[in-house]
Write a protein that holds these residues in place. Sequence first.
Motif, PDB file in Angstrom:
ATOM      1  N   ARG A   1      39.015  52.066  33.933  1.00  0.00           N
ATOM      2  CA  ARG A   1      39.646  52.505  32.148  1.00  0.00           C
ATOM      3  C   ARG A   1      39.854  51.472  31.150  1.00  0.00           C
ATOM      4  NH1 ARG A   1      43.234  57.676  32.331  1.00  0.00           N
ATOM      5  NH2 ARG A   1      42.510  57.291  29.876  1.00  0.00           N
ATOM      6  N   TYR A   2      39.746  51.809  29.919  1.00  0.00           N
ATOM      7  CA  TYR A   2      39.766  50.507  28.916  1.00  0.00           C
ATOM      8  C   TYR A   2      41.133  50.238  29.091  1.00  0.00           C
ATOM      9  CZ  TYR A   2      39.909  47.626  24.618  1.00  0.00           C
ATOM     10  OH  TYR A   2      39.901  47.148  23.857  1.00  0.00           O
ATOM     11  N   GLU A   3      41.706  51.554  29.034  1.00  0.00           N
ATOM     12  CA  GLU A   3      43.856  51.177  28.887  1.00  0.00           C
ATOM     13  C   GLU A   3      43.761  50.227  30.023  1.00  0.00           C
ATOM     14  OE1 GLU A   3      47.344  54.078  29.290  1.00  0.00           O
ATOM     15  OE2 GLU A   3      45.762  55.134  29.482  1.00  0.00           O
ATOM     16  N   ALA A   4      43.528  50.533  31.190  1.00  0.00           N
ATOM     17  CA  ALA A   4      44.287  49.844  32.161  1.00  0.00           C
ATOM     18  C   ALA A   4      44.023  48.003  32.157  1.00  0.00           C
ATOM     19  CB  ALA A   4      43.072  50.209  33.490  1.00  0.00           C
ATOM     20  N   VAL A   5      42.868  48.315  31.676  1.00  0.00           N
ATOM     21  CA  VAL A   5      42.070  46.752  31.450  1.00  0.00           C
ATOM     22  C   VAL A   5      43.066  45.953  29.932  1.00  0.00           C
ATOM     23  CG1 VAL A   5      39.898  44.821  30.973  1.00  0.00           C
ATOM     24  CG2 VAL A   5      39.642  47.451  32.627  1.00  0.00           C
ATOM     25  N   ASP A   6      42.679  46.662  29.329  1.00  0.00           N
ATOM     26  CA  ASP A   6      43.802  46.263  27.918  1.00  0.00           C
ATOM     27  C   ASP A   6      45.453  46.022  28.631  1.00  0.00           C
ATOM     28  OD1 ASP A   6      44.230  45.687  25.355  1.00  0.00           O
ATOM     29  OD2 ASP A   6      45.132  47.376  24.803  1.00  0.00           O
ATOM     30  N   ARG A   7      46.057  46.890  29.637  1.00  0.00           N
ATOM     31  CA  ARG A   7      47.458  46.799  29.692  1.00  0.00           C
ATOM     32  C   ARG A   7      46.992  44.657  30.258  1.00  0.00           C
ATOM     33  NH1 ARG A   7      48.926  50.187  33.010  1.00  0.00           N
ATOM     34  NH2 ARG A   7      47.354  51.669  32.713  1.00  0.00           N
ATOM     35  N   THR A   8      46.459  44.879  31.144  1.00  0.00           N
ATOM     36  CA  THR A   8      47.011  43.886  31.929  1.00  0.00           C
ATOM     37  C   THR A   8      46.051  42.944  30.944  1.00  0.00           C
ATOM     38  OG1 THR A   8      45.403  45.252  33.870  1.00  0.00           O
ATOM     39  CG2 THR A   8      45.477  43.557  34.405  1.00  0.00           C
ATOM     40  N   LEU A   9      45.268  43.306  30.156  1.00  0.00           N
ATOM     41  CA  LEU A   9      44.845  41.731  29.598  1.00  0.00           C
ATOM     42  C   LEU A   9      46.009  41.144  28.869  1.00  0.00           C
ATOM     43  CD1 LEU A   9      41.288  42.214  28.978  1.00  0.00           C
ATOM     44  CD2 LEU A   9      42.066  40.035  30.145  1.00  0.00           C
ATOM     45  N   ALA A  10      46.927  42.008  28.312  1.00  0.00           N
ATOM     46  CA  ALA A  10      47.957  41.943  27.099  1.00  0.00           C
ATOM     47  C   ALA A  10      49.007  40.991  28.293  1.00  0.00           C
ATOM     48  CB  ALA A  10      48.451  42.854  26.953  1.00  0.00           C
ATOM     49  N   VAL A  11      49.060  41.751  29.296  1.00  0.00           N
ATOM     50  CA  VAL A  11      50.524  40.837  30.567  1.00  0.00           C
ATOM     51  C   VAL A  11      49.925  39.840  30.617  1.00  0.00           C
ATOM     52  CG1 VAL A  11      51.088  41.146  32.864  1.00  0.00           C
ATOM     53  CG2 VAL A  11      51.351  42.892  31.613  1.00  0.00           C
TER      54      VAL A  11
ATOM     55  N   LEU B   1      42.009  31.488  36.964  1.00  0.00           N
ATOM     56  CA  LEU B   1      42.398  32.863  36.928  1.00  0.00           C
ATOM     57  C   LEU B   1      41.377  33.414  36.430  1.00  0.00           C
ATOM     58  CD1 LEU B   1      44.201  34.951  37.277  1.00  0.00           C
ATOM     59  CD2 LEU B   1      45.056  34.601  34.774  1.00  0.00           C
ATOM     60  N   HIS B   2      40.887  34.277  37.753  1.00  0.00           N
ATOM     61  CA  HIS B   2      39.586  35.270  37.567  1.00  0.00           C
ATOM     62  C   HIS B   2      39.852  36.626  37.449  1.00  0.00           C
ATOM     63  CE1 HIS B   2      37.010  32.058  40.126  1.00  0.00           C
ATOM     64  NE2 HIS B   2      37.524  31.471  39.161  1.00  0.00           N
ATOM     65  N   PHE B   3      39.250  36.874  36.514  1.00  0.00           N
ATOM     66  CA  PHE B   3      39.471  38.716  35.882  1.00  0.00           C
ATOM     67  C   PHE B   3      38.172  38.816  35.894  1.00  0.00           C
ATOM     68  CE2 PHE B   3      40.106  42.255  32.802  1.00  0.00           C
ATOM     69  CZ  PHE B   3      41.576  42.432  33.057  1.00  0.00           C
ATOM     70  N   GLN B   4      38.719  40.695  36.657  1.00  0.00           N
ATOM     71  CA  GLN B   4      37.325  40.964  36.770  1.00  0.00           C
ATOM     72  C   GLN B   4      37.438  42.571  37.613  1.00  0.00           C
ATOM     73  OE1 GLN B   4      35.388  40.623  41.130  1.00  0.00           O
ATOM     74  NE2 GLN B   4      33.318  41.209  40.451  1.00  0.00           N
ATOM     75  N   PRO B   5      37.423  43.473  36.310  1.00  0.00           N
ATOM     76  CA  PRO B   5      37.603  44.746  36.712  1.00  0.00           C
ATOM     77  C   PRO B   5      35.967  45.868  36.882  1.00  0.00           C
ATOM     78  CG  PRO B   5      37.259  43.614  34.256  1.00  0.00           C
ATOM     79  CD  PRO B   5      36.975  42.863  35.148  1.00  0.00           C
ATOM     80  N   ALA B   6      36.602  46.656  36.948  1.00  0.00           N
ATOM     81  CA  ALA B   6      35.052  47.626  37.986  1.00  0.00           C
ATOM     82  C   ALA B   6      34.617  48.194  36.662  1.00  0.00           C
ATOM     83  CB  ALA B   6      35.714  48.296  38.744  1.00  0.00           C
ATOM     84  N   PRO B   7      32.928  47.929  36.538  1.00  0.00           N
ATOM     85  CA  PRO B   7      32.221  48.477  35.623  1.00  0.00           C
ATOM     86  C   PRO B   7      32.993  49.778  34.829  1.00  0.00           C
ATOM     87  CG  PRO B   7      30.621  47.989  37.349  1.00  0.00           C
ATOM     88  CD  PRO B   7      32.226  47.821  37.514  1.00  0.00           C
ATOM     89  N   ASP B   8      33.445  51.196  35.505  1.00  0.00           N
ATOM     90  CA  ASP B   8      33.834  51.800  35.758  1.00  0.00           C
ATOM     91  C   ASP B   8      35.136  52.287  35.482  1.00  0.00           C
ATOM     92  OD1 ASP B   8      34.113  51.974  37.980  1.00  0.00           O
ATOM     93  OD2 ASP B   8      33.965  53.045  39.223  1.00  0.00           O
TER      94      ASP B   8
ATOM     95  N   ASP C   1      47.328  31.250  45.014  1.00  0.00           N
ATOM     96  CA  ASP C   1      46.448  30.062  46.239  1.00  0.00           C
ATOM     97  C   ASP C   1      46.309  29.180  44.620  1.00  0.00           C
ATOM     98  OD1 ASP C   1      45.320  28.870  47.036  1.00  0.00           O
ATOM     99  OD2 ASP C   1      43.276  30.457  46.304  1.00  0.00           O
ATOM    100  N   ALA C   2      46.727  27.683  45.205  1.00  0.00           N
ATOM    101  CA  ALA C   2      46.524  26.501  44.376  1.00  0.00           C
ATOM    102  C   ALA C   2      45.608  26.213  44.084  1.00  0.00           C
ATOM    103  CB  ALA C   2      47.057  25.898  44.981  1.00  0.00           C
ATOM    104  N   GLN C   3      44.612  27.572  44.318  1.00  0.00           N
ATOM    105  CA  GLN C   3      42.512  26.830  43.269  1.00  0.00           C
ATOM    106  C   GLN C   3      42.402  27.669  42.634  1.00  0.00           C
ATOM    107  OE1 GLN C   3      41.198  24.254  44.081  1.00  0.00           O
ATOM    108  NE2 GLN C   3      42.690  23.625  45.194  1.00  0.00           N
ATOM    109  N   LYS C   4      42.461  29.258  43.115  1.00  0.00           N
ATOM    110  CA  LYS C   4      41.940  29.996  41.906  1.00  0.00           C
ATOM    111  C   LYS C   4      43.050  31.451  42.909  1.00  0.00           C
ATOM    112  CE  LYS C   4      37.460  31.155  44.317  1.00  0.00           C
ATOM    113  NZ  LYS C   4      35.966  30.946  44.380  1.00  0.00           N
ATOM    114  N   ASN C   5      42.402  32.660  41.774  1.00  0.00           N
ATOM    115  CA  ASN C   5      43.157  33.860  41.879  1.00  0.00           C
ATOM    116  C   ASN C   5      42.580  34.772  41.221  1.00  0.00           C
ATOM    117  OD1 ASN C   5      46.069  32.792  43.226  1.00  0.00           O
ATOM    118  ND2 ASN C   5      46.522  32.081  41.581  1.00  0.00           N
ATOM    119  N   LYS C   6      42.784  35.563  41.681  1.00  0.00           N
ATOM    120  CA  LYS C   6      41.875  36.458  41.332  1.00  0.00           C
ATOM    121  C   LYS C   6      42.403  38.360  41.024  1.00  0.00           C
ATOM    122  CE  LYS C   6      37.194  39.364  42.178  1.00  0.00           C
ATOM    123  NZ  LYS C   6      36.196  38.543  43.206  1.00  0.00           N
ATOM    124  N   ILE C   7      42.043  38.392  39.856  1.00  0.00           N
ATOM    125  CA  ILE C   7      42.852  39.432  39.476  1.00  0.00           C
ATOM    126  C   ILE C   7      41.729  41.465  39.588  1.00  0.00           C
ATOM    127  CG2 ILE C   7      43.526  40.996  37.219  1.00  0.00           C
ATOM    128  CD1 ILE C   7      45.725  38.748  36.134  1.00  0.00           C
TER     129      ILE C   7
END
Length: 141
Positions: free
Chosen positions: A110-120, A101-108, A59-65
């Motif tokens: 896994r930290y590993e998945a969040v960390d890998r995504t933030l590294a990308v 770019l909006h980043f919204q992990p679920a409260p539950d 999207d040209a305005q905002k995207n959400k992960i």
Amino acid sequence: MAMSAGRDDGEPMMEMNTTPLIDVMLVLLIMFIITIPIQTHAVKVDLPQNSNTPANPVDAQKNKITIDAAGTVSWNGAPVDEVTLRQYLDQTAGMNPEPELHFQPAPDARYEAVDRTLAVVKRSAITKLGFIGNEQYRNDF
């Protein structure tokens, strides 16, 4: 275009009879209108063609992960892998102006998945990144 003598004293009347002149002008006007080429007003419209290519997911305005509890990473609601995510992020970084770019992990999630995504995200040189949902934890600390 005759001159008429309307008086008895024999002097010619100096007013011109314009009726034949008007008749000639009307005939010329009608001939001119008939000889004008017909204007063909056309508006060129480029109609969309049916294609099987999917729409641009960036999207040209905002995207959400988002990341759910199972560790599935989604881009604007569609699940993606790390390679596809990196392609979308590189495409986003190349846009002018760069979309949010909006980043919204679920409260539950896994930290590993969040960390890998933030590294990308960090490797893709994105400059406009915002975390969504942190406001719910502001009173916990």
